[in-house]
Design a protein around this motif. Structure first.
Motif, mmCIF file in Angstrom:
data_model
loop_
_atom_site.group_PDB
_atom_site.id
_atom_site.type_symbol
_atom_site.label_atom_id
_atom_site.label_comp_id
_atom_site.label_asym_id
_atom_site.label_seq_id
_atom_site.Cartn_x
_atom_site.Cartn_y
_atom_site.Cartn_z
ATOM 1 N N VAL A 99 0.852 -1.184 0.000
ATOM 2 C CA VAL A 99 0.000 0.000 0.000
ATOM 3 C C VAL A 99 0.887 1.232 0.000
ATOM 4 O O VAL A 99 1.792 1.352 0.836
ATOM 5 C CB VAL A 99 -0.925 0.039 1.237
ATOM 6 N N LEU A 100 0.657 2.130 -0.949
ATOM 7 C CA LEU A 100 1.400 3.377 -1.021
ATOM 8 C C LEU A 100 0.429 4.540 -0.892
ATOM 9 O O LEU A 100 -0.606 4.568 -1.572
ATOM 10 C CB LEU A 100 2.166 3.501 -2.341
ATOM 11 N N VAL A 101 0.745 5.492 -0.037
ATOM 12 C CA VAL A 101 -0.051 6.697 0.137
ATOM 13 C C VAL A 101 0.826 7.893 -0.208
ATOM 14 O O VAL A 101 1.874 8.088 0.405
ATOM 15 C CB VAL A 101 -0.582 6.834 1.572
ATOM 16 N N ALA A 102 0.415 8.658 -1.216
ATOM 17 C CA ALA A 102 1.196 9.810 -1.683
ATOM 18 C C ALA A 102 2.642 9.413 -1.944
ATOM 19 O O ALA A 102 3.577 10.142 -1.636
ATOM 20 C CB ALA A 102 1.124 10.944 -0.673
ATOM 21 N N GLY A 103 2.818 8.223 -2.519
ATOM 22 C CA GLY A 103 4.146 7.754 -2.879
ATOM 23 C C GLY A 103 4.902 7.043 -1.778
ATOM 24 O O GLY A 103 5.971 6.482 -2.016
ATOM 25 N N ALA A 104 4.371 7.040 -0.557
ATOM 26 C CA ALA A 104 5.051 6.409 0.577
ATOM 27 C C ALA A 104 4.552 4.982 0.772
ATOM 28 O O ALA A 104 3.350 4.753 0.869
ATOM 29 C CB ALA A 104 4.815 7.215 1.853
ATOM 30 N N ASP A 105 5.472 4.029 0.821
ATOM 31 C CA ASP A 105 5.117 2.644 1.077
ATOM 32 C C ASP A 105 4.854 2.486 2.570
ATOM 33 O O ASP A 105 5.766 2.547 3.391
ATOM 34 C CB ASP A 105 6.267 1.729 0.645
ATOM 35 N N ILE A 106 3.594 2.300 2.928
ATOM 36 C CA ILE A 106 3.220 2.211 4.343
ATOM 37 C C ILE A 106 2.970 0.766 4.775
ATOM 38 O O ILE A 106 2.536 0.524 5.903
ATOM 39 C CB ILE A 106 1.963 3.049 4.636
ATOM 40 N N THR A 107 3.279 -0.191 3.901
ATOM 41 C CA THR A 107 2.918 -1.581 4.154
ATOM 42 C C THR A 107 3.423 -2.083 5.501
ATOM 43 O O THR A 107 2.699 -2.721 6.253
ATOM 44 C CB THR A 107 3.463 -2.485 3.036
ATOM 45 N N GLY A 108 4.676 -1.810 5.806
ATOM 46 C CA GLY A 108 5.239 -2.276 7.058
ATOM 47 C C GLY A 108 5.634 -1.154 7.989
ATOM 48 O O GLY A 108 6.522 -1.315 8.828
ATOM 49 N N ALA A 109 4.987 -0.005 7.849
ATOM 50 C CA ALA A 109 5.333 1.149 8.678
ATOM 51 C C ALA A 109 5.070 0.868 10.152
ATOM 52 O O ALA A 109 4.138 0.145 10.506
ATOM 53 C CB ALA A 109 4.552 2.381 8.221
ATOM 54 N N SER A 110 5.887 1.450 11.003
ATOM 55 C CA SER A 110 5.710 1.292 12.444
ATOM 56 C C SER A 110 4.492 2.079 12.911
ATOM 57 O O SER A 110 3.963 2.935 12.192
ATOM 58 C CB SER A 110 6.956 1.801 13.176
ATOM 59 N N ASP A 111 4.047 1.801 14.129
ATOM 60 C CA ASP A 111 2.910 2.531 14.692
ATOM 61 C C ASP A 111 3.198 4.024 14.742
ATOM 62 O O ASP A 111 2.314 4.848 14.474
ATOM 63 C CB ASP A 111 2.591 2.018 16.099
ATOM 64 N N GLU A 112 4.420 4.375 15.076
ATOM 65 C CA GLU A 112 4.785 5.794 15.150
ATOM 66 C C GLU A 112 4.719 6.450 13.776
ATOM 67 O O GLU A 112 4.217 7.570 13.629
ATOM 68 C CB GLU A 112 6.193 5.931 15.725
#
Length: 256
Positions: free
Chosen positions: A80-93
């Motif tokens: 999943v990318l939001v505004a070009g950022a891959d958030i697939t494994g993003a931390s809670d922070e």
């Protein structure tokens, strides 16, 4: 199992980068024989400065798609990318920062704090982010949704349509790259719903706002630039500027 690969979101706001992009996304609940696959290899993108409606029968996966696209739920596989950022494994922070600075949310239930005035509700996201907010800033955002004279009113003193417009103002105060709306007119009468839909259209046309909206209402969907249809966790159709009658007919066919 939800992916845990770490990501370092790098936001892009260029016109050629989609507001949201899903790549082969699956979302499964449960395990074994009782597992339910709510999303089944969904790949799609939501363009910048456009309003996309997502529709489908009950259980089709439309709410799950919205939640995964907005980072409210993790995916089982895919990206999943939001505004070009891959958030697939993003931390809670990282997700907290993303939701505060890059994403706006509007829900059917408004989610306003009853003890706060309209101005205070609008300013809340900025205050939670540690930013100073002037009364003038809050007033300007409320004025943009036609509520310049309602800033000192609390939610109980406002109509349903006015409360939803306060919720939209609160979502927009951080100038998000994309606005996610989950049944934004579901709790409103027809007149208030038309006002809210006209406001969303104005945001797209005049401010270049990107909107992804889940709805069950054909009239609301027809207000968008395009409509994405889901069934059994898969994308089955896509329509550009359909009429409400065309949306209702396609939805009825899917329900059958």
């Amino acid at each position: 199992m939800t992916q845990t690969r770490q990501a370092k979101p790098a936001i892009s706001t260029t016109a050629d980068v989609p507001a949201v992009e899903l790549r082969r996304v699956t979302r499964t609940y449960g395990k074994g024989d009782t597992a339910i696959r709510a999303l089944d290899g969904v790949s799609t993108s939501f363009p910048n400065a456009r309003w996309t409606a997502v529709m489908g029968p009950s259980g089709s996966g439309k709410s799950t798609l919205l939640h995964c696209a907005a980072g409210l739920e993790g995916v089982t596989s895919g990206e999943v990318l939001v505004a070009g950022a891959d958030i697939t494994g993003a931390s809670d922070e990282e997700l907290t920062t993303l939701r505060r600075d890059t994403i706006g949310f509007v829900f059917q239930s408004f989610n306003l704090i009853g003890s706060l005035t309209a101005e205070q509700n609008v300013a809340l996201p900025l205050r939670l982010g540690g930013q100073r907010v002037s009364a003038r800033d809050a007033k300007e955002v409320l004025a943009s949704v036609g509520l310049a004279d309602r800033g000192k009113h609390r939610p109980r003193e406002l109509s349903g349509g006015q409360r939803q417009r306060v919720a939209i103002a609160r979502a927009m105060v951080t100038r998000p790259a994309v606005l996610f709306a989950d049944e934004p007119t579901g709790a409103l009468d027809s007149s208030s719903a038309k006002t809210v839909l006209a406001l969303l259209r104005e945001m797209v046309e005049q401010s270049g706002q990107s909107i992804v909206m889940v709805t069950h209402d054909p009239a609301a969907a027809a207000s968008a630039d395009s409509v994405l249809f889901l069934s059994d966790g898969r994308i089955v159709d896509h329509a550009h500027r359909p009429t409400a009658a065309q949306v209702a007919e396609r939805l009825a066919a899917l329900e059958v």
